[in-house]
Design a protein around this motif. Structure first.
Motif, PDB file in Angstrom:
ATOM      1  N   VAL A 108       0.839  -1.201   0.000  1.00 52.57           N
ATOM      2  CA  VAL A 108       0.000   0.000   0.000  1.00 52.57           C
ATOM      3  C   VAL A 108       0.875   1.251   0.000  1.00 52.57           C
ATOM      4  N   ALA A 109       1.928   1.235   0.803  1.00 56.18           N
ATOM      5  CA  ALA A 109       2.785   2.415   0.893  1.00 56.18           C
ATOM      6  C   ALA A 109       3.430   2.711  -0.448  1.00 56.18           C
ATOM      7  N   PHE A 110       3.904   1.687  -1.117  1.00 60.16           N
ATOM      8  CA  PHE A 110       4.569   1.916  -2.399  1.00 60.16           C
ATOM      9  C   PHE A 110       3.585   2.454  -3.435  1.00 60.16           C
ATOM     10  N   SER A 111       2.359   1.921  -3.412  1.00 61.01           N
ATOM     11  CA  SER A 111       1.383   2.351  -4.420  1.00 61.01           C
ATOM     12  C   SER A 111       0.894   3.768  -4.147  1.00 61.01           C
ATOM     13  N   GLY A 112       0.991   4.219  -2.895  1.00 58.03           N
ATOM     14  CA  GLY A 112       0.496   5.552  -2.558  1.00 58.03           C
ATOM     15  C   GLY A 112      -1.013   5.665  -2.689  1.00 58.03           C
ATOM     16  N   LEU A 113      -1.727   4.569  -2.443  1.00 54.64           N
ATOM     17  CA  LEU A 113      -3.177   4.580  -2.649  1.00 54.64           C
ATOM     18  C   LEU A 113      -3.936   4.371  -1.330  1.00 54.64           C
ATOM     19  N   GLU A 114      -3.333   4.796  -0.202  1.00 57.55           N
ATOM     20  CA  GLU A 114      -3.972   4.582   1.099  1.00 57.55           C
ATOM     21  C   GLU A 114      -5.420   5.085   1.097  1.00 57.55           C
ATOM     22  N   HIS A 115      -5.634   6.226   0.449  1.00 58.31           N
ATOM     23  CA  HIS A 115      -6.948   6.864   0.495  1.00 58.31           C
ATOM     24  C   HIS A 115      -8.001   6.105  -0.312  1.00 58.31           C
ATOM     25  N   ALA A 116      -7.559   5.264  -1.263  1.00 58.47           N
ATOM     26  CA  ALA A 116      -8.526   4.640  -2.178  1.00 58.47           C
ATOM     27  C   ALA A 116      -8.707   3.155  -1.902  1.00 58.47           C
ATOM     28  N   LEU A 117      -8.108   2.662  -0.796  1.00 61.02           N
ATOM     29  CA  LEU A 117      -8.068   1.217  -0.559  1.00 61.02           C
ATOM     30  C   LEU A 117      -9.441   0.573  -0.485  1.00 61.02           C
ATOM     31  N   ASP A 118     -10.425   1.316   0.024  1.00 56.65           N
ATOM     32  CA  ASP A 118     -11.731   0.703   0.223  1.00 56.65           C
ATOM     33  C   ASP A 118     -12.728   1.096  -0.856  1.00 56.65           C
ATOM     34  N   SER A 119     -12.236   1.717  -1.930  1.00 56.64           N
ATOM     35  CA  SER A 119     -13.111   1.982  -3.074  1.00 56.64           C
ATOM     36  C   SER A 119     -12.975   0.821  -4.050  1.00 56.64           C
ATOM     37  N   PRO A 120     -14.066   0.510  -4.761  1.00 52.71           N
ATOM     38  CA  PRO A 120     -13.950  -0.557  -5.762  1.00 52.71           C
ATOM     39  C   PRO A 120     -13.034  -0.137  -6.897  1.00 52.71           C
ATOM     40  N   LEU A 121     -12.409  -1.129  -7.479  1.00 51.51           N
ATOM     41  CA  LEU A 121     -11.395  -0.862  -8.503  1.00 51.51           C
ATOM     42  C   LEU A 121     -11.982  -0.133  -9.711  1.00 51.51           C
ATOM     43  N   LYS A 122     -13.284  -0.312  -9.941  1.00 52.49           N
ATOM     44  CA  LYS A 122     -13.871   0.339 -11.120  1.00 52.49           C
ATOM     45  C   LYS A 122     -13.803   1.857 -11.009  1.00 52.49           C
ATOM     46  N   GLN A 123     -13.609   2.363  -9.790  1.00 53.20           N
ATOM     47  CA  GLN A 123     -13.499   3.812  -9.643  1.00 53.20           C
ATOM     48  C   GLN A 123     -12.063   4.303  -9.781  1.00 53.20           C
ATOM     49  N   TYR A 124     -11.120   3.384  -9.970  1.00 54.60           N
ATOM     50  CA  TYR A 124      -9.717   3.781 -10.101  1.00 54.60           C
ATOM     51  C   TYR A 124      -9.440   4.276 -11.511  1.00 54.60           C
ATOM     52  N   SER A 125      -8.542   5.235 -11.630  1.00 51.46           N
ATOM     53  CA  SER A 125      -8.072   5.625 -12.957  1.00 51.46           C
ATOM     54  C   SER A 125      -7.093   4.565 -13.450  1.00 51.46           C
ATOM     55  N   SER A 126      -6.752   4.634 -14.742  1.00 47.21           N
ATOM     56  CA  SER A 126      -5.807   3.636 -15.255  1.00 47.21           C
ATOM     57  C   SER A 126      -4.449   3.791 -14.579  1.00 47.21           C
ATOM     58  N   GLY A 127      -4.073   5.025 -14.275  1.00 45.43           N
ATOM     59  CA  GLY A 127      -2.797   5.230 -13.584  1.00 45.43           C
ATOM     60  C   GLY A 127      -2.796   4.586 -12.206  1.00 45.43           C
ATOM     61  N   MET A 128      -3.920   4.718 -11.485  1.00 49.60           N
ATOM     62  CA  MET A 128      -3.999   4.112 -10.147  1.00 49.60           C
ATOM     63  C   MET A 128      -3.963   2.589 -10.249  1.00 49.60           C
ATOM     64  N   THR A 129      -4.646   2.052 -11.264  1.00 51.47           N
ATOM     65  CA  THR A 129      -4.637   0.598 -11.451  1.00 51.47           C
ATOM     66  C   THR A 129      -3.217   0.106 -11.713  1.00 51.47           C
TER      67      THR A 129
END
Lengths: 433, 260
Positions: free
Chosen positions: A132-153
């Protein structure tokens, strides 16, 4: 001798052509132990090895077979002929969102993807915070992946794949969707992998990244290996080849030009006046416009612009410099724009031409009439660093002569120039009314 | 050990993750939640009971008819819904197949494991139905539950063959749904085995699902195996079928990613 972690020996790969009968037949034949070998060849006789702590870049145009190699290395598909061997755990980043599920949250996807890569729930628990730390996505961990941008994915995918302690890492183009900061972070991580002895194979169109990350590069062309060698050597050959192909592309010439002065053709000449399409950086360079005047023209204006891939670079324009002739008799002739040094880096450049009979008259339609090429020439870049040529080409548009001055221990006060710059060019007198 | 089996053992974490994902997906947003799993066999049993006993007025069995039907339906559903879901597993996960390496044999397996949960919930519902009739499971009920093992093995063997075929022929899932809607008449779920005419007995018993359905029911309700021979046949078909199917799957696994 120890076995290299990645071996690819005389590999051929064909894909069955489409069509449902072929698909059903393929499955049935496979059941009977007779896999099909007909179809389209995606790879023809490709061989390479990657040693521990080494890295291989694969470059080539679309459909060259780059991703096919990664799929074979990952074990997603099998070669039609030849041997593919990898040792240990292979982590692959071949497609964006591969091994993820859109409806699940980021947290659940880390577990899903980790278990696909062969980790137990407990092993993932142990690495979870790091991922999680490496991805820098702490804030989005509990959102479904469909809401992620391609960069976040891509961030999440890269982060999981590189935290499973792989023995071999395979990375396709997907990092290119990340932002610059993440790409940099990912490249750093790949380099540290290599330093720990874990080899990787990197497929990219980003030649600058390939030249930095990979010590050896394989250039594929429609499934056939064209060249394999040091990154500098192969990238230079690849770029040169692309240049030559583009130079030979036929330029569409618009013959419907209707002005009283028409430029039919443009040729390029070196310092010796001989026509050529190939120059070296810094050489004298002349653009010759072959015109046809239907009538005698007062004060015609000629212009020519040199275009690079990203847009116009510089031009010679009589409307700007005022060096136009007073009078141009009817008939054919030539006009030359002479440059003392061509400041361009290796590549192919197009040349647009414009002729007008009056600054106020005629449409401003410039036409691309020709193209020329600047050769890559590593030896000309004095110091002779093997990569210098590619570095200059990939990162900059022009290259002009300059000198360095190094004065250790001297803190010189900045001297400001008070005199305006004098322009030493021979300007033609303004036209008399 | 067989390399596919070893691969499956290595992928047990993946199978677990897929199963929990599947169960959560089926219950998370459903109004009845887990209850939904129990409702399906209950409604099916109720409807058949209404038809056979209420409308047609038939008395086919000595045991109360709803109990009889449900005790047959539960093992049969491992085949009917299990094989249907499992045969579609490769098609459903073709993104995974083309993009990620992992033992492909895990995909047809996980829907069957997930059906075990349905089976467990169904057994609890069956005990409820028994209680309504002032009955209780026999002392052999725990052994009866072990019969899911040959059932799963049989279903897995069939799925290992069907799932790759479904990739090539995408209408296979529709064909299977159609076929299974008739196959319920080829197993003694709605009527007792004794009703089959003697001339048809041999052919009827060749269906390996029959041995599991009848023996589960008799063991669960009455505590004995009504047809040990049929069960032995089922187990033999399961073991040999699985061995053959694993071999075939190993060959087809190589081309699966190219056919998708």
């Amino acid at each position: 001798m120890t076995e290299p972690p990645i071996r690819f020996d005389d590999v051929w790969k064909s894909y069955p052509l489409g069509g449902k009968r072929v698909a059903v037949g393929g499955v049935l034949r496979a059941f009977l132990g007779r896999p099909n070998t007909d179809g389209v060849w995606a790879l023809r006789d490709v061989s390479f090895q990657v040693e521990r702590g080494a890295s291989l870049g694969i470059i080539g145009g679309n459909g060259a077979g780059k991703t096919t190699i990664l799929r074979l290395l990952a074990g997603i598909s099998s070669p039609s002929r030849g041997v593919v061997r990898t040792q240990g755990r292979v982590a692959s980043l071949i497609a964006l969102g591969a091994g993820f599920h859109r409806e699940l949250t980021g947290r659940e996807n880390i577990y899903l993807n980790g278990s696909i890569l062969g980790l137990s729930h407990r092993e993932i628990d142990a690495k979870f915070d790091e991922i999680v730390a490496f991805s820098g996505l702490e804030h989005a961990l509990d959102s479904p992946l469909k809401q992620y941008s391609s960069g976040m994915t891509a961030r999440l995918g890269f982060s999981v794949a590189t935290h499973v302690d792989p023995d071999v890492l395979l990375v396709d183009e997907i990092l290119s969707v990340g932002d610059a900061a993440f790409r940099h972070q990912s490249y750093q991580r790949m380099i540290s992998f290599r330093e720990r002895g874990c080899p990787f194979v990197f497929v990219s169109h980003d030649l600058a990244a390939v030249s930095v990350l990979c010590d050896r590069v394989l250039w594929l062309d429609k499934g056939v290996p064209r060249l394999m060698g040091s990154a500098e050597e192969v990238i230079r050959a690849y770029l040169d080849d692309g240049d030559r192909a583009r130079l030979n592309e036929v330029q569409p010439i618009d013959s419907s030009e209707t002005g009283s002065v028409v430029v039919d053709r443009v040729t390029f000449h070196g310092g010796d006046g001989i026509e050529t399409q190939e120059f070296d950086n810094g050489e004298p360079f002349t653009v010759r416009l072959h015109y046809r005047a239907k009538e005698t023209v007062e004060r015609p204006l000629f212009a020519t612009t040199i275009w690079g891939e990203k847009g116009p670079l510089f031009s010679a324009n009589m409307a700007v410099d005022g060096q136009f002739p007073e009078r141009l008799p009817a008939g054919t002739g030539i006009v030359e724009a002479q440059f003392d040094h061509v400041p361009l880096t290796a590549g192919v450049y197009r040349v647009a031409v414009l002729a007008k009979t009056d600054i106020h008259h005629d449409a401003f339609s410039s036409r691309i009439l020709g193209s020329f090429r600047i050769r890559s020439d590593p030896k000309r870049l004095g110091f002779g660093h093997p990569a210098a040529d590619s570095i200059v080409r990939i990162n900059t548009l022009v290259r002009v002569p300059y000198q360095w001055q190094v004065n250790p221990g001297v803190a010189r006060p900045t001297v400001k120039r008070h005199r305006p710059l004098s322009i030493s060019r021979n300007l033609a007198p303004p036209p008399a009314e | 050990m067989d390399s596919t089996v070893r691969g499956l053992w290595g992928a047990r974490g993946l199978v677990g993750t897929l199963v929990s994902r599947d169960v959560r997906a089926r219950t998370r947003q459903a109004f009845f939640g887990v209850g939904w799993i129990a409702i399906q066999p209950l409604i099916a049993t109720g409807a058949v009971t209404l038809l056979v006993r209420g409308v047609l007025g038939l008395e086919l069995t000595e045991t109360p008819y709803p109990v009889f039907v449900m005790a047959g339906l539960l093992p049969w559903q491992i085949f009917s819904t299990g094989i249907a879901a499992s045969a579609g597993s490769l098609v459903q996960h073709r993104d995974l197949i083309t993009q990620v390496p992992f033992p492909r044999a895990a995909l047809p397996l996980y829907p069957l494991v997930s059906k075990l949960i349905d089976f467990g919930v169904g057994v609890i519902a069956l005990i409820g139905v028994l209680a309504l009739h002032q009955m209780a499971p026999s002392t052999g009920a725990f052994l009866a539950i072990l019969l899911v093992i040959p059932a799963i093995v049989l279903a897995y063997a069939a799925s290992l063959i069907l799932a790759p075929l479904a990739l090539a022929a995408r209408d296979l899932d529709r064909i299977l749904a159609f076929v299974f809607s008739f196959l319920i008449y080829a197993v003694p779920v709605l009527y007792p085995l004794e009703r089959i005419a003697p001339t048809w007995q041999t052919l009827y018993l060749a269906n390996p699902a029959v041995g599991i359905v009848v023996n589960f029911r008799s063991l669960f309700l009455e505590g004995f195996l009504i047809s040990p021979g049929a069960l032995l046949w089922s187990c033999c078909v399961a073991v040999f079928g699985l061995a053959l199917a694993l071999r075939a799957f190993r060959a087809v696994e190589q081309v699966v990613a190219d056919v998708v």
